[in-house]
Design a protein around this motif. Structure first.
Motif, mmCIF file in Angstrom:
data_model
loop_
_atom_site.group_PDB
_atom_site.id
_atom_site.type_symbol
_atom_site.label_atom_id
_atom_site.label_comp_id
_atom_site.label_asym_id
_atom_site.label_seq_id
_atom_site.Cartn_x
_atom_site.Cartn_y
_atom_site.Cartn_z
ATOM 1 N N ILE A 100 -15.089 -1.218 10.183
ATOM 2 C CA ILE A 100 -13.530 -1.085 9.739
ATOM 3 C C ILE A 100 -13.561 0.314 8.853
ATOM 4 O O ILE A 100 -14.345 0.794 8.450
ATOM 5 N N SER A 101 -12.377 0.969 9.226
ATOM 6 C CA SER A 101 -12.038 2.040 8.630
ATOM 7 C C SER A 101 -10.675 2.244 8.078
ATOM 8 O O SER A 101 -9.790 1.678 8.689
ATOM 9 N N LEU A 102 -10.385 2.892 6.907
ATOM 10 C CA LEU A 102 -8.958 3.028 6.331
ATOM 11 C C LEU A 102 -8.154 4.196 7.138
ATOM 12 O O LEU A 102 -8.696 5.139 7.546
ATOM 13 N N THR A 103 -6.902 3.439 7.357
ATOM 14 C CA THR A 103 -6.037 4.743 7.900
ATOM 15 C C THR A 103 -5.816 5.807 6.531
ATOM 16 O O THR A 103 -6.267 5.542 5.537
ATOM 17 N N GLU A 104 -4.794 6.734 7.045
ATOM 18 C CA GLU A 104 -4.435 7.690 5.955
ATOM 19 C C GLU A 104 -3.672 6.925 4.841
ATOM 20 O O GLU A 104 -4.036 7.035 3.520
ATOM 21 N N GLU A 105 -2.684 5.971 5.300
ATOM 22 C CA GLU A 105 -2.082 5.198 4.395
ATOM 23 C C GLU A 105 -2.847 4.332 3.385
ATOM 24 O O GLU A 105 -2.829 4.109 2.362
ATOM 25 N N GLY A 106 -4.118 3.785 4.359
ATOM 26 C CA GLY A 106 -4.704 2.761 3.422
ATOM 27 C C GLY A 106 -5.643 3.524 2.341
ATOM 28 O O GLY A 106 -5.954 3.032 1.453
ATOM 29 N N ARG A 107 -6.115 4.639 2.914
ATOM 30 C CA ARG A 107 -6.873 5.363 2.015
ATOM 31 C C ARG A 107 -5.902 5.793 0.688
ATOM 32 O O ARG A 107 -6.569 5.658 -0.290
ATOM 33 N N MET A 108 -4.931 6.252 0.978
ATOM 34 C CA MET A 108 -4.212 6.565 -0.230
ATOM 35 C C MET A 108 -3.844 5.269 -1.105
ATOM 36 O O MET A 108 -3.981 5.353 -2.439
ATOM 37 N N ARG A 109 -3.498 4.241 -0.488
ATOM 38 C CA ARG A 109 -3.552 2.797 -1.339
ATOM 39 C C ARG A 109 -4.747 2.814 -1.902
ATOM 40 O O ARG A 109 -4.830 2.278 -3.162
ATOM 41 N N ALA A 110 -6.023 2.728 -1.531
ATOM 42 C CA ALA A 110 -7.377 2.539 -1.960
ATOM 43 C C ALA A 110 -7.509 3.522 -3.195
ATOM 44 O O ALA A 110 -8.035 3.182 -4.316
ATOM 45 N N LEU A 111 -7.298 4.659 -2.735
ATOM 46 C CA LEU A 111 -7.239 5.838 -3.906
ATOM 47 C C LEU A 111 -6.591 5.359 -5.408
ATOM 48 O O LEU A 111 -7.166 5.490 -6.350
ATOM 49 N N TYR A 149 -13.274 1.550 0.809
ATOM 50 C CA TYR A 149 -13.143 2.877 0.332
ATOM 51 C C TYR A 149 -14.440 2.751 -0.306
ATOM 52 O O TYR A 149 -15.235 4.058 -0.071
ATOM 53 N N ALA A 150 -14.803 2.244 -1.501
ATOM 54 C CA ALA A 150 -16.116 2.302 -2.235
ATOM 55 C C ALA A 150 -17.413 2.223 -1.348
ATOM 56 O O ALA A 150 -18.618 2.932 -1.842
ATOM 57 N N TYR A 151 -17.423 1.573 -0.506
ATOM 58 C CA TYR A 151 -18.581 1.362 0.566
ATOM 59 C C TYR A 151 -19.104 2.769 1.100
ATOM 60 O O TYR A 151 -20.336 3.010 1.208
ATOM 61 N N THR A 152 -18.023 3.754 1.406
ATOM 62 C CA THR A 152 -18.406 4.908 1.996
ATOM 63 C C THR A 152 -18.092 6.119 1.229
ATOM 64 O O THR A 152 -18.306 7.359 1.633
ATOM 65 N N GLU A 153 -17.949 5.679 0.100
ATOM 66 C CA GLU A 153 -17.525 6.750 -1.123
ATOM 67 C C GLU A 153 -18.863 7.633 -1.258
ATOM 68 O O GLU A 153 -18.729 8.898 -1.126
ATOM 69 N N TRP A 154 -20.037 7.127 -1.209
ATOM 70 C CA TRP A 154 -21.247 7.997 -1.445
ATOM 71 C C TRP A 154 -22.332 7.882 -0.533
ATOM 72 O O TRP A 154 -23.275 8.302 -0.631
ATOM 73 N N GLN A 155 -21.756 7.399 0.844
ATOM 74 C CA GLN A 155 -22.692 7.438 1.999
ATOM 75 C C GLN A 155 -21.738 7.346 3.294
ATOM 76 O O GLN A 155 -20.590 6.969 2.953
ATOM 77 N N ASP A 156 -22.172 7.899 4.348
ATOM 78 C CA ASP A 156 -21.348 8.006 5.563
ATOM 79 C C ASP A 156 -21.278 6.822 6.514
ATOM 80 O O ASP A 156 -20.418 6.689 7.380
ATOM 81 N N GLU A 204 -0.467 -8.598 -2.805
ATOM 82 C CA GLU A 204 -0.911 -7.321 -2.881
ATOM 83 C C GLU A 204 -2.122 -7.192 -3.525
ATOM 84 O O GLU A 204 -3.035 -6.066 -3.176
ATOM 85 N N SER A 205 -2.457 -7.873 -4.520
ATOM 86 C CA SER A 205 -3.784 -7.757 -5.233
ATOM 87 C C SER A 205 -4.971 -8.068 -4.433
ATOM 88 O O SER A 205 -5.893 -7.144 -4.235
ATOM 89 N N ALA A 206 -4.809 -8.855 -3.379
ATOM 90 C CA ALA A 206 -5.949 -9.242 -2.226
ATOM 91 C C ALA A 206 -5.960 -7.962 -1.470
ATOM 92 O O ALA A 206 -7.184 -7.487 -1.098
ATOM 93 N N HIS A 207 -4.725 -7.484 -0.894
ATOM 94 C CA HIS A 207 -4.939 -6.258 -0.246
ATOM 95 C C HIS A 207 -5.637 -5.072 -0.776
ATOM 96 O O HIS A 207 -6.542 -4.599 -0.252
ATOM 97 N N GLU A 208 -5.324 -4.816 -2.276
ATOM 98 C CA GLU A 208 -5.961 -4.048 -2.800
ATOM 99 C C GLU A 208 -7.420 -3.944 -3.023
ATOM 100 O O GLU A 208 -8.195 -2.954 -2.877
ATOM 101 N N ALA A 234 -2.556 -4.819 11.140
ATOM 102 C CA ALA A 234 -1.176 -4.857 11.463
ATOM 103 C C ALA A 234 -0.008 -4.087 10.560
ATOM 104 O O ALA A 234 0.964 -3.612 10.993
ATOM 105 N N ALA A 235 -0.562 -4.067 9.369
ATOM 106 C CA ALA A 235 0.009 -3.473 8.285
ATOM 107 C C ALA A 235 -0.157 -1.739 8.236
ATOM 108 O O ALA A 235 0.610 -1.028 7.625
ATOM 109 N N GLY A 236 -0.957 -1.226 9.431
ATOM 110 C CA GLY A 236 -1.191 0.058 9.271
ATOM 111 C C GLY A 236 -2.136 0.460 8.307
ATOM 112 O O GLY A 236 -2.274 2.006 8.026
ATOM 113 N N LEU A 237 -2.968 -0.380 7.665
ATOM 114 C CA LEU A 237 -3.709 0.154 6.454
ATOM 115 C C LEU A 237 -5.326 0.395 7.058
ATOM 116 O O LEU A 237 -6.172 1.075 6.163
#
Length: 228
Positions: A65-76, A18-25, A7-11, A53-56
């Motif tokens: 690569i882009s985050l799904t909504e579930e992945g974004r919430m996990r990242a946040l 998330y951080a890569y696109t936080e301040w630029q698009d 889980e730590s690796a996933h996080e 495969a995990a839907g993240l």
């Protein structure tokens, strides 16, 4: 929240995306992600497949690569833990702002939600960490202000420092030595051969690359200088 090794690796992956696109698009590519994580491209490719495969994450072969909504919430959630820990270490534990990243990388995976919220409450629920990076609230809400890098702003631009990327401790140390940080009003005096910022009567020459590491906002009618 206590995370297992997997889980730590996933996080770590989700937080980096998330951080890569936080301040630029611009979206993050597998090669850039591998560079940010310091891992072999093949290792990253396999993990991205597992995250997809995990839907993240969403990922087209050889594409961004882009985050799904579930992945974004996990990242946040992990971003929130990381930045609250960094803020706590600086405000209450006596760490300098260039010393907290590695400590927070460890603690973000082991701190419980109860302790995290207690720390946040004790500090008055901060909305940004010492570097100006935004702290999502407990529901994952975050609003990015209008900013631009010093490099994009150009010579003559003036405004408050909003955020400093924490990847180069040299930049953080030099800004701290000159008592500059988020909220400080600066003027861009030069970009080459090295960036030079002015704050009041002081002029600060920064290391190469600093112009891409400092974000400034619009100049307000009044402003102050933050103390690190």
């Amino acid at each position: 929240m206590f995370s297992s090794g997997r889980e730590s690796a996933h996080e770590d992956y989700l937080k980096t995306i998330y951080a890569y696109t936080e301040w630029q698009d611009d979206p993050i590519t597998p090669s850039v992600l591998a560079g940010r994580l310091g891992l072999a491209p093949s290792t990253v490719t396999e993990m991205v497949k597992k995250l997809a495969a995990a839907g993240l994450v969403s990922h087209v072969r050889y594409g961004a690569i882009s985050l799904t909504e579930e992945g974004r919430m996990r990242a946040l959630a992990v971003v929130r833990r990381h930045r609250i820990v960094e803020t706590w270490l600086v405000r209450e534990m006596g760490y300098a702002w260039d010393e907290v990243h590695d400590e927070a990388e460890v603690l973000e995976h082991s701190i419980s939600d109860r302790l995290l919220e207690a720390i946040s409450a004790r500090m008055g629920h901060p909305t940004a960490d010492p570097h100006g990076d935004l702290i999502p609230d407990a529901a994952g809400h975050v609003v990015r202000p209008e900013t631009r890098t010093v490099a994009a702003a150009g010579v003559g631009a003036e405004g408050p420092i909003v955020r400093i990327r924490d990847r180069d401790p040299r930049v953080l140390r030099q800004l701290a030595e000159n008592r500059l940080g988020p909220g400080s009003i600066i003027r861009v005096e030069a970009l080459t051969p090295l960036p030079v910022l002015a704050a009041g009567d002081a002029r600060v020459e920064l290391p190469e690359g600093a112009a891409e590491a400092i974000w400034i906002g619009e100049l307000a009618r009044s402003g102050g200088k933050s103390e690190i």
